[in-house]
Design a protein around this motif. Structure first.
Motif, PDB file in Angstrom:
ATOM      1  N   VAL A  44      14.131  12.963  -5.019  1.00  0.00           N
ATOM      2  CA  VAL A  44      13.043  13.072  -4.048  1.00  0.00           C
ATOM      3  C   VAL A  44      12.521  11.676  -3.723  1.00  0.00           C
ATOM      4  O   VAL A  44      12.178  10.910  -4.632  1.00  0.00           O
ATOM      5  N   THR A  45      12.452  11.365  -2.434  1.00  0.00           N
ATOM      6  CA  THR A  45      11.944  10.068  -2.005  1.00  0.00           C
ATOM      7  C   THR A  45      10.521  10.226  -1.465  1.00  0.00           C
ATOM      8  O   THR A  45      10.256  11.074  -0.614  1.00  0.00           O
ATOM      9  N   PHE A  46       9.640   9.368  -1.982  1.00  0.00           N
ATOM     10  CA  PHE A  46       8.237   9.346  -1.553  1.00  0.00           C
ATOM     11  C   PHE A  46       8.003   8.055  -0.779  1.00  0.00           C
ATOM     12  O   PHE A  46       8.503   6.990  -1.154  1.00  0.00           O
ATOM     13  N   ARG A  55      -1.124  -2.743  -4.532  1.00  0.00           N
ATOM     14  CA  ARG A  55      -0.452  -1.991  -5.588  1.00  0.00           C
ATOM     15  C   ARG A  55      -0.511  -0.503  -5.257  1.00  0.00           C
ATOM     16  O   ARG A  55      -1.595   0.018  -4.942  1.00  0.00           O
ATOM     17  N   VAL A  56       0.618   0.155  -5.346  1.00  0.00           N
ATOM     18  CA  VAL A  56       0.676   1.592  -5.072  1.00  0.00           C
ATOM     19  C   VAL A  56       1.476   2.268  -6.185  1.00  0.00           C
ATOM     20  O   VAL A  56       2.552   1.789  -6.571  1.00  0.00           O
ATOM     21  N   PHE A  57       0.929   3.358  -6.701  1.00  0.00           N
ATOM     22  CA  PHE A  57       1.588   4.109  -7.765  1.00  0.00           C
ATOM     23  C   PHE A  57       1.744   5.575  -7.358  1.00  0.00           C
ATOM     24  O   PHE A  57       0.948   6.108  -6.566  1.00  0.00           O
ATOM     25  N   LEU A  58       2.737   6.209  -7.926  1.00  0.00           N
ATOM     26  CA  LEU A  58       2.966   7.639  -7.758  1.00  0.00           C
ATOM     27  C   LEU A  58       2.647   8.312  -9.089  1.00  0.00           C
ATOM     28  O   LEU A  58       3.070   7.846 -10.151  1.00  0.00           O
ATOM     29  N   MET A  75       5.405   2.082  -6.922  1.00  0.00           N
ATOM     30  CA  MET A  75       6.212   2.175  -5.714  1.00  0.00           C
ATOM     31  C   MET A  75       6.512   0.768  -5.208  1.00  0.00           C
ATOM     32  O   MET A  75       5.750  -0.173  -5.476  1.00  0.00           O
ATOM     33  N   VAL A  76       7.619   0.614  -4.499  1.00  0.00           N
ATOM     34  CA  VAL A  76       8.081  -0.699  -4.055  1.00  0.00           C
ATOM     35  C   VAL A  76       7.855  -0.842  -2.547  1.00  0.00           C
ATOM     36  O   VAL A  76       8.161   0.073  -1.778  1.00  0.00           O
ATOM     37  N   LYS A  77       7.366  -2.009  -2.153  1.00  0.00           N
ATOM     38  CA  LYS A  77       7.051  -2.253  -0.748  1.00  0.00           C
ATOM     39  C   LYS A  77       8.206  -2.930  -0.016  1.00  0.00           C
ATOM     40  O   LYS A  77       8.797  -3.886  -0.505  1.00  0.00           O
ATOM     41  N   SER A  78       8.526  -2.404   1.169  1.00  0.00           N
ATOM     42  CA  SER A  78       9.493  -3.022   2.061  1.00  0.00           C
ATOM     43  C   SER A  78       8.895  -2.995   3.456  1.00  0.00           C
ATOM     44  O   SER A  78       8.659  -1.912   4.020  1.00  0.00           O
ATOM     45  N   SER A  83       7.813   2.817  -1.229  1.00  0.00           N
ATOM     46  CA  SER A  83       8.674   3.971  -1.503  1.00  0.00           C
ATOM     47  C   SER A  83       9.088   4.029  -2.968  1.00  0.00           C
ATOM     48  O   SER A  83       9.026   3.021  -3.694  1.00  0.00           O
ATOM     49  N   TYR A  84       9.484   5.207  -3.372  1.00  0.00           N
ATOM     50  CA  TYR A  84      10.046   5.430  -4.703  1.00  0.00           C
ATOM     51  C   TYR A  84      10.903   6.687  -4.633  1.00  0.00           C
ATOM     52  O   TYR A  84      10.498   7.683  -4.012  1.00  0.00           O
ATOM     53  N   THR A  85      12.070   6.649  -5.262  1.00  0.00           N
ATOM     54  CA  THR A  85      12.934   7.825  -5.318  1.00  0.00           C
ATOM     55  C   THR A  85      13.063   8.298  -6.757  1.00  0.00           C
ATOM     56  O   THR A  85      13.530   7.548  -7.621  1.00  0.00           O
TER      57      THR A  85
END
Length: 391
Positions: A44-46, A55-58, A75-78, A83-85
Motif C-alpha cells: 500500500v502506497t501512502f 517531517r511527516v510520519f505515518l 515518509m520520504v519527500k520527493s 510517500s511511503y509504501t
C-alpha cells in the motif's frame, strides 16, 4: 419575455450552486494524487502533498509492531509529495493517521473515515478472502436502521442499530435474532462501522454460509441514550468509559431490548432462535445477561470478553452468579463460543472464566487466535461464530 428572464436566472443559480458545491476541488492539478493506493500484492502506497512540511510520519494500527519509535514510520519527500509504501499487508481492514510536523491529522487525500471512541481514523481495505467479506459486493443487501426504543427499566428512550436481511421488507418470513454487543469505547455505531457487520452478513448470507437473521446492535452505555452527537445530550466531550460500566444496569434492562424487537419485527420468539454475543465489555454483558435470562438464549458468543468490571457494584445480575450458571446449564444451550487472542490483555481473565465453566460442567467451543484486543480479531470471530447459529 418574463419567462425567459426567469429561466435565465434559474439556470444561472444552478450554475453558481454547482460551482460553489465544487469549491474544494483543486484546480490546476496535472494529475490526481492517490492515497492510499492498494496494490494487487497488498502493498500500500501512502502519499501526502505538503511542500512546506519538514517531517511527516505515518501511524497505523499495523505499525505498532514496527521497529520505529511509537510505531511512527517516516515518509520520504520527493518534490512536494511525501510517500511511503508498506510491504504486503494481510487481508484485512486497517486504520491510520499521518503526523505533519508534530500534528496528528487525517489523510487529506482519503475521504474514508471511521470514528473509534473519541478519534477519527482513515481506513482502507486490502485484497483477499478475509477482506472480501468486509467489502460491499454485488450481492443482495440487507437494511440497516437506527431505531429508538422505550426502556421502562431505565426510564428513557434509547437508540439501537438493527440489521434486517435481504428481502425482509418484501416477505412475511420470521427470522432468528442475534444481539451483538460492543466494547467499552463503543456504542450502537461500532459494529456497523468498525465491525463491518452489515457487509459481513450480506456476503456470508449470499454465499449460503450463514442463515438469514436479524442482528440487533444496542448501545451498551445506559448513561447515554445514543452515540455521541445523536442524542439530546448534544456535542459533548467523548470519554472512553462511562459511569454505568460494570454496574449491571445494561444486563438488568436487556429484556427491554428483546421485547422491543419481538414486538416490532417478524422474529422467531423462542430460545432456539435467539443468540447473544459481544466483545470485551460486551462480552461481559453477554455472559452475565445470558445467565441472568437463562430461558432466552441458545447461542452465546464471547469475543475477548471481560468478566466482572466493577467488584463494588450491587446488582441482581451479579448475585449468586455460580447458581445462575448452574441454572443456565440445566436449561440447556446449543453453543457457548469463546474467542481470545494470545496477546490479549484479558487472556488470563478468559482462562479463569473457562475454568469456571468447566467447574460447572458447561461445554464450550474455544478459538484462540494470534494478536490481541483488536477489531481485526473481533471481525474474524464474528465470521467464525455466525455460521454456527440457528443450524
Amino acid at each position: 419575455m418574463y419567462k425567459s428572464k426567469l429561466l435565465l436566472l434559474l439556470l444561472s443559480g444552478c450554475i453558481c450552486s454547482c460551482l460553489f458545491g465544487q469549491e474544494n476541488i483543486r484546480s490546476g492539478a496535472k494529475e490526481q494524487v492517490l492515497s492510499p493506493e492498494v496494490h494487487p500484492d497488498n502493498s500500500v502506497t501512502f502519499r501526502l502533498v505538503a511542500p512546506d512540511a519538514t517531517r511527516v510520519f505515518l501511524k497505523g494500527n499495523w505499525t505498532t509492531e514496527s521497529s520505529f519509535p511509537d510505531g511512527k514510520i517516516p515518509m520520504v519527500k520527493s518534490n512536494s509529495i511525501w510517500s511511503y509504501t508498506a510491504s504486503g499487508l494481510p487481508s484485512d481492514l486497517f486504520l491510520y493517521n499521518v503526523e505533519i510536523d508534530g500534528v496528528l491529522v487525517n489523510d487529506p487525500l482519503n475521504v474514508y473515515q471511521i470514528r473509534d471512541v473519541n478519534r477519527t481514523f482513515n481506513y482502507f481495505i486490502t485484497n483477499g478472502e478475509r477482506a472480501d467479506l468486509y467489502k460491499v459486493q454485488e450481492v443482495p443487501h440487507g437494511t440497516v436502521a437506527k431505531r429508538w426504543y422505550d426502556s421502562p427499566t431505565l426510564g428513557m428512550t434509547r437508540r439501537m442499530t438493527v440489521y434486517t436481511p435481504p428481502g425482509y421488507e418484501e416477505g412475511k418470513e420470521k427470522y432468528p435474532v442475534l444481539y451483538l454487543l460492543h466494547g467499552m469505547g463503543g456504542d450502537e455505531e461500532a459494529w456497523p462501522t468498525l465491525g463491518r457487520a452489515a457487509q459481513i452478513l450480506d456476503n456470508m448470507i449470499a454465499r449460503g454460509q450463514v442463515k438469514p437473521m436479524i442482528v440487533v446492535m444496542p448501545n451498551g452505555h445506559v448513561s447515554n441514550t445514543a452515540a455521541p452527537g445523536e442524542s439530546s445530550k448534544g456535542l459533548y466531550p467523548i470519554g472512553f468509559a462511562t459511569p454505568d460500566v460494570g454496574t449491571g444496569k445494561m444486563e438488568e434492562s436487556f429484556i427491554d431490548v428483546v421485547r422491543f424487537i419481538e414486538e416490532n419485527y417478524r422474529v422467531q420468539a423462542k430460545k432456539s432462535s435467539r443468540a447473544i454475543a459481544g466483545l470485551s465489555m460486551g462480552g461481559s454483558h453477554t455472559l452475565f445477561t445470558s445467565a441472568f435470562l437463562p430461558d432466552y438464549f441458545d447461542y452465546i458468543g464471547l469475543f475477548s470478553a471481560a468478566f466482572r468490571m466493577n467488584d463494588k457494584a450491587q446488582s441482581p445480575v451479579f448475585s449468586d452468579f455460580d447458581h445462575r450458571l448452574t441454572k443456565q446449564k440445566e436449561n440447556g444451550y446449543r453453543l457457548y463460543w469463546i474467542g481470545m487472542g494470545k496477546d490479549d490483555f484479558l487472556y488470563e481473565t478468559g482462562q479463569q472464566f473457562r475454568k469456571k465453566l468447566e467447574e460447572h460442567g458447561m461445554m464450550y467451543h474455544y478459538h484462540e487466535s494470534e494478536g490481541g484486543h483488536t477489531w481485526s480479531n473481533w471481525r474474524t470471530y464474528l465470521t467464525l461464530f455466525l455460521p454456527k447459529l440457528f443450524q
